[in-house]
Write a protein that holds these residues in place. Structure first.
Motif, PDB file in Angstrom:
ATOM      1  N   TYR A  23      83.878  88.743 -65.307  1.00  0.00           N
ATOM      2  CA  TYR A  23      83.475  90.185 -65.694  1.00  0.00           C
ATOM      3  C   TYR A  23      83.065  90.961 -66.726  1.00  0.00           C
ATOM      4  O   TYR A  23      81.842  90.753 -66.737  1.00  0.00           O
ATOM      5  N   ASN A  24      83.850  90.732 -67.190  1.00  0.00           N
ATOM      6  CA  ASN A  24      84.145  91.432 -68.700  1.00  0.00           C
ATOM      7  C   ASN A  24      82.826  90.800 -69.471  1.00  0.00           C
ATOM      8  O   ASN A  24      82.304  91.923 -70.588  1.00  0.00           O
ATOM      9  N   CYS A  39      81.571  97.226 -60.374  1.00  0.00           N
ATOM     10  CA  CYS A  39      82.901  96.899 -59.672  1.00  0.00           C
ATOM     11  C   CYS A  39      82.728  97.443 -58.528  1.00  0.00           C
ATOM     12  O   CYS A  39      83.959  96.177 -57.825  1.00  0.00           O
ATOM     13  N   ASN A  40      81.982  97.112 -57.377  1.00  0.00           N
ATOM     14  CA  ASN A  40      81.281  96.792 -56.289  1.00  0.00           C
ATOM     15  C   ASN A  40      81.811  95.144 -56.427  1.00  0.00           C
ATOM     16  O   ASN A  40      81.948  95.018 -55.294  1.00  0.00           O
ATOM     17  N   GLN A  41      81.279  94.164 -57.538  1.00  0.00           N
ATOM     18  CA  GLN A  41      81.670  93.090 -57.504  1.00  0.00           C
ATOM     19  C   GLN A  41      83.329  92.683 -57.604  1.00  0.00           C
ATOM     20  O   GLN A  41      82.918  91.208 -56.600  1.00  0.00           O
ATOM     21  N   VAL A  42      83.781  93.679 -58.105  1.00  0.00           N
ATOM     22  CA  VAL A  42      85.174  92.651 -58.344  1.00  0.00           C
ATOM     23  C   VAL A  42      86.081  93.267 -56.907  1.00  0.00           C
ATOM     24  O   VAL A  42      86.489  92.809 -57.206  1.00  0.00           O
ATOM     25  N   VAL A  43      85.716  94.199 -56.554  1.00  0.00           N
ATOM     26  CA  VAL A  43      86.413  94.776 -55.247  1.00  0.00           C
ATOM     27  C   VAL A  43      86.573  93.696 -54.205  1.00  0.00           C
ATOM     28  O   VAL A  43      87.065  92.912 -53.526  1.00  0.00           O
ATOM     29  N   LYS A  44      84.734  93.358 -54.097  1.00  0.00           N
ATOM     30  CA  LYS A  44      83.963  92.177 -53.163  1.00  0.00           C
ATOM     31  C   LYS A  44      85.360  90.918 -53.562  1.00  0.00           C
ATOM     32  O   LYS A  44      85.764  90.756 -52.893  1.00  0.00           O
TER      33      LYS A  44
END
Length: 105
Positions: A23-24, A39-44
């Protein structure tokens, strides 16, 4: 509010680094860090990989910060004279006297 610390395994950490790296280079990450959506996508994505872990946004952000700190410490250490990184074993190579110097710092 006290948040329980996540139980991170080496596998979880590796996956987190892979997801963050993926994602970076996207619209989820800007000059000043992750967007809220990013951030929400990374957690998901991490929770999709490990649903039993139930990572929270705070836990993921805390782990990312700690991993960055460790990375910067290792990077500054291996930039010293007489110290190198063994890519195969993922360890620092140095002489015993340098090892004591690293520990002291």
């Amino acid at each position: 509010m006290t948040q329980n610390r996540a139980k991170w395994t080496a596998r979880h950490e590796k996956s987190l680094v892979e997801v963050l790296t993926e994602y970076n280079l996207s619209h989820y990450h800007g000059q000043n860090g992750w967007t809220t959506e990013g951030c929400n996508q990374v957690v998901k994505e991490l929770n999709n990989l490990y649903p039993e872990a139930s990572f929270t946004k705070d836990q993921v952000q805390d782990k990312e910060a700690r991993l960055k700190k460790h990375y910067k410490n290792i990077k500054s250490t291996i930039n010293r004279s007489g110290i190198s990184w063994n890519h195969i074993a993922s360890v620092i190579n140095t002489m015993p006297e340098k090892r004591e110097e690293i520990i002291a710092v």
